[in-house]
Design a protein around this motif. Sequence first.
Motif, PDB file in Angstrom:
ATOM      1  N   THR A 195       0.173   2.201  -3.483  1.00 25.73           N
ATOM      2  CA  THR A 195       1.505   2.740  -3.722  1.00 25.73           C
ATOM      3  C   THR A 195       2.456   2.366  -2.595  1.00 25.73           C
ATOM      4  O   THR A 195       3.618   1.997  -2.830  1.00 25.73           O
ATOM      5  CB  THR A 195       1.448   4.271  -3.882  1.00 25.73           C
ATOM      6  OG1 THR A 195       0.573   4.607  -4.967  1.00 25.73           O
ATOM      7  CG2 THR A 195       2.830   4.843  -4.155  1.00 25.73           C
ATOM      8  N   LEU A 196       1.974   2.464  -1.355  1.00 23.59           N
ATOM      9  CA  LEU A 196       2.791   2.059  -0.210  1.00 23.59           C
ATOM     10  C   LEU A 196       3.186   0.596  -0.311  1.00 23.59           C
ATOM     11  O   LEU A 196       4.343   0.228  -0.074  1.00 23.59           O
ATOM     12  CB  LEU A 196       2.021   2.298   1.093  1.00 23.59           C
ATOM     13  CG  LEU A 196       2.125   3.672   1.729  1.00 23.59           C
ATOM     14  CD1 LEU A 196       1.183   3.775   2.926  1.00 23.59           C
ATOM     15  CD2 LEU A 196       3.549   3.944   2.172  1.00 23.59           C
ATOM     16  N   MET A 197       2.224  -0.252  -0.648  1.00 29.02           N
ATOM     17  CA  MET A 197       2.500  -1.676  -0.728  1.00 29.02           C
ATOM     18  C   MET A 197       3.533  -1.977  -1.814  1.00 29.02           C
ATOM     19  O   MET A 197       4.489  -2.723  -1.604  1.00 29.02           O
ATOM     20  CB  MET A 197       1.201  -2.446  -1.010  1.00 29.02           C
ATOM     21  CG  MET A 197       0.159  -2.352   0.096  1.00 29.02           C
ATOM     22  SD  MET A 197       0.777  -2.990   1.663  1.00 29.02           S
ATOM     23  CE  MET A 197       1.271  -4.630   1.188  1.00 29.02           C
ATOM     24  N   ILE A 198       3.349  -1.395  -2.998  1.00 34.01           N
ATOM     25  CA  ILE A 198       4.283  -1.627  -4.098  1.00 34.01           C
ATOM     26  C   ILE A 198       5.678  -1.139  -3.722  1.00 34.01           C
ATOM     27  O   ILE A 198       6.685  -1.829  -3.958  1.00 34.01           O
ATOM     28  CB  ILE A 198       3.784  -0.916  -5.371  1.00 34.01           C
ATOM     29  CG1 ILE A 198       2.498  -1.578  -5.876  1.00 34.01           C
ATOM     30  CG2 ILE A 198       4.856  -0.935  -6.452  1.00 34.01           C
ATOM     31  CD1 ILE A 198       1.820  -0.824  -7.001  1.00 34.01           C
ATOM     32  N   ALA A 199       5.750   0.046  -3.107  1.00 36.26           N
ATOM     33  CA  ALA A 199       7.043   0.624  -2.742  1.00 36.26           C
ATOM     34  C   ALA A 199       7.770  -0.243  -1.728  1.00 36.26           C
ATOM     35  O   ALA A 199       8.977  -0.513  -1.861  1.00 36.26           O
ATOM     36  CB  ALA A 199       6.844   2.037  -2.194  1.00 36.26           C
ATOM     37  N   SER A 255       7.647   5.640  -1.322  1.00 30.94           N
ATOM     38  CA  SER A 255       6.550   5.691  -0.350  1.00 30.94           C
ATOM     39  C   SER A 255       6.314   7.088   0.216  1.00 30.94           C
ATOM     40  O   SER A 255       5.280   7.341   0.820  1.00 30.94           O
ATOM     41  CB  SER A 255       6.834   4.724   0.808  1.00 30.94           C
ATOM     42  OG  SER A 255       8.032   5.082   1.464  1.00 30.94           O
ATOM     43  N   ARG A 256       7.264   8.014   0.027  1.00 33.68           N
ATOM     44  CA  ARG A 256       7.138   9.330   0.652  1.00 33.68           C
ATOM     45  C   ARG A 256       5.886  10.098   0.234  1.00 33.68           C
ATOM     46  O   ARG A 256       5.150  10.602   1.087  1.00 33.68           O
ATOM     47  CB  ARG A 256       8.389  10.165   0.361  1.00 33.68           C
ATOM     48  CG  ARG A 256       9.622   9.710   1.113  1.00 33.68           C
ATOM     49  CD  ARG A 256      10.782  10.655   0.858  1.00 33.68           C
ATOM     50  NE  ARG A 256      11.980  10.243   1.584  1.00 33.68           N
ATOM     51  CZ  ARG A 256      13.128  10.903   1.559  1.00 33.68           C
ATOM     52  NH1 ARG A 256      13.210  12.016   0.839  1.00 33.68           N
ATOM     53  NH2 ARG A 256      14.164  10.465   2.239  1.00 33.68           N
ATOM     54  N   PRO A 257       5.612  10.247  -1.090  1.00 36.60           N
ATOM     55  CA  PRO A 257       4.400  10.981  -1.458  1.00 36.60           C
ATOM     56  C   PRO A 257       3.131  10.325  -0.927  1.00 36.60           C
ATOM     57  O   PRO A 257       2.189  11.020  -0.541  1.00 36.60           O
ATOM     58  CB  PRO A 257       4.432  10.957  -2.993  1.00 36.60           C
ATOM     59  CG  PRO A 257       5.867  10.747  -3.343  1.00 36.60           C
ATOM     60  CD  PRO A 257       6.413   9.848  -2.270  1.00 36.60           C
ATOM     61  N   ALA A 258       3.098   8.996  -0.894  1.00 36.93           N
ATOM     62  CA  ALA A 258       1.913   8.302  -0.397  1.00 36.93           C
ATOM     63  C   ALA A 258       1.702   8.557   1.087  1.00 36.93           C
ATOM     64  O   ALA A 258       0.571   8.785   1.547  1.00 36.93           O
ATOM     65  CB  ALA A 258       2.031   6.801  -0.670  1.00 36.93           C
ATOM     66  N   VAL A 259       2.786   8.523   1.872  1.00 39.45           N
ATOM     67  CA  VAL A 259       2.677   8.751   3.317  1.00 39.45           C
ATOM     68  C   VAL A 259       2.209  10.161   3.615  1.00 39.45           C
ATOM     69  O   VAL A 259       1.281  10.380   4.395  1.00 39.45           O
ATOM     70  CB  VAL A 259       4.027   8.463   4.006  1.00 39.45           C
ATOM     71  CG1 VAL A 259       3.994   8.937   5.459  1.00 39.45           C
ATOM     72  CG2 VAL A 259       4.358   6.980   3.948  1.00 39.45           C
ATOM     73  N   THR A 260       2.843  11.152   2.985  1.00 38.55           N
ATOM     74  CA  THR A 260       2.475  12.538   3.276  1.00 38.55           C
ATOM     75  C   THR A 260       1.074  12.870   2.769  1.00 38.55           C
ATOM     76  O   THR A 260       0.341  13.628   3.408  1.00 38.55           O
ATOM     77  CB  THR A 260       3.501  13.503   2.665  1.00 38.55           C
ATOM     78  OG1 THR A 260       3.731  13.167   1.288  1.00 38.55           O
ATOM     79  CG2 THR A 260       4.822  13.437   3.410  1.00 38.55           C
ATOM     80  N   ALA A 320      11.790   8.630  -8.283  1.00 42.62           N
ATOM     81  CA  ALA A 320      10.660   8.168  -7.465  1.00 42.62           C
ATOM     82  C   ALA A 320       9.770   9.318  -7.034  1.00 42.62           C
ATOM     83  O   ALA A 320       8.548   9.154  -6.917  1.00 42.62           O
ATOM     84  CB  ALA A 320      11.186   7.425  -6.242  1.00 42.62           C
ATOM     85  N   SER A 321      10.347  10.478  -6.776  1.00 34.88           N
ATOM     86  CA  SER A 321       9.559  11.612  -6.308  1.00 34.88           C
ATOM     87  C   SER A 321       8.438  11.947  -7.286  1.00 34.88           C
ATOM     88  O   SER A 321       7.321  12.256  -6.883  1.00 34.88           O
ATOM     89  CB  SER A 321      10.467  12.833  -6.112  1.00 34.88           C
ATOM     90  OG  SER A 321      11.429  12.595  -5.115  1.00 34.88           O
ATOM     91  N   LEU A 322       8.731  11.884  -8.575  1.00 33.45           N
ATOM     92  CA  LEU A 322       7.724  12.215  -9.587  1.00 33.45           C
ATOM     93  C   LEU A 322       6.802  11.033  -9.872  1.00 33.45           C
ATOM     94  O   LEU A 322       5.574  11.160  -9.849  1.00 33.45           O
ATOM     95  CB  LEU A 322       8.422  12.663 -10.878  1.00 33.45           C
ATOM     96  CG  LEU A 322       9.277  13.928 -10.772  1.00 33.45           C
ATOM     97  CD1 LEU A 322       9.982  14.196 -12.088  1.00 33.45           C
ATOM     98  CD2 LEU A 322       8.422  15.121 -10.383  1.00 33.45           C
TER      99      LEU A 322
END
Length: 423
Positions: free
Chosen positions: A81-85, A119-124, A65-67
């Motif tokens: 991306t947040l919504m899908i995650a 969701s982490r990359p999208a949030v940051t 998921a990170s990549l």
Amino acid sequence: MGRAARESVAGLPRAFWWLWVATLVNRLGGFVATFLALYLTMERGYSASYAGLVAALHGLGGVVASLGAGVMTDRLGRRPTLMIAQVSTAASVALLGFVHDPVPIAGAAFLVGLTSNASRPAVTAMMADIIRPEDRLRAYSINYWAINMGFAVSSTAAGFVAEYSYLAGFLGEAAITLACAVLCYFTLPESRPEPVAPSGPGEAAPAVGLGSVLRDGRFMGVTGLAFLVAVIFHQSSVALPVAMGREGLSTQDYGMVMAVNGIMIVVLQIPVTRVIERHDPRRLLVFSALLAGYGFGLTAFAGSVGVFALTIVVWTLAEIINSPTQSGMVVRFSPLHARGRYQGVFSLSWTLAALVAPLTGGVIIEEFGAGVLWAGCAVVGTIAGAGYWLLTRDLPEEGAAETPVAQGKTPATGQPEAEAMPA
């Protein structure tokens, strides 16, 4: 005290606070991460080795998921991306509660790890988009506080839920995650900066693919140092309870001393941030790496609950300083239009450490003894501190490389100037 609290939260945009609420709500549903091993061994009767395999697959999902989510964050946008995650996480957690056979459980656990970390990359990246450079350390600290507060509350509540029904815990987390998705849909605007325009006629806009991020030598060096620090911190999950058990201490003793970690973060995260935001983040990274290494190194001299708790005080202070400072540092490396990819690759430092640390810690304790492991933590912390000093000493000041991405938009947010910092 009231004035200090107001100053700590003043000046941050409304979108940040909705994102903060979403983070808190999402962490309140953290049932699977806390009770997966107990569910598999006590409720389903599987072996500890199988539970370890499932936990590893859950972690592997986080690595993937990170990549993938980093690329999605830049291509699709932060909000999609947040919504899908979150919707996918709700579905996969619910699925995990209903499957009973070994292979479906393993597959569902992988999906939970994949979707819950997406969701982490999208949030940051969204936080980097909407927060002014001078406020980012404070914002990341406040968000980290929400993560730990939500986890502390969910861990306590999940214990009571598990006594009643594990399935209720899975479905409860799915419902909370779905509620978080609805909250994000109605409150968060898309913050992705517009693509950079070509610099001249016939020239293409600069492209930053995943390969470009991986070839960014200094950034990957800093990511590697973050991995070393994360390996140190992850010794608290396996090596520390094993070491305490060898000293004749109980699981209740371990739970009691680890509570020090959560309490310190909840109580001190914001006050400490008010102190460190006035200091150079490059020096803070050096200091926090040394503090983490030698905090765990002191465990070699621990033989009682009180001394173990004292060592946790030391490395928890390192955690309070290190996490938000690292998040802000990544922004300095990443171009506006590639923040998702950079944040995604950087998050590998934590997800990979979650896989490596339990294995290395256990092997070192078995083969060489706990004293060697704790001494090794001190050495690794020293190496990481020296590495941070070498790789970050000539970085530009915060925000120096940021330029407006479109006419009428602010450099830090990419949002219209009138809406960048609402009252």
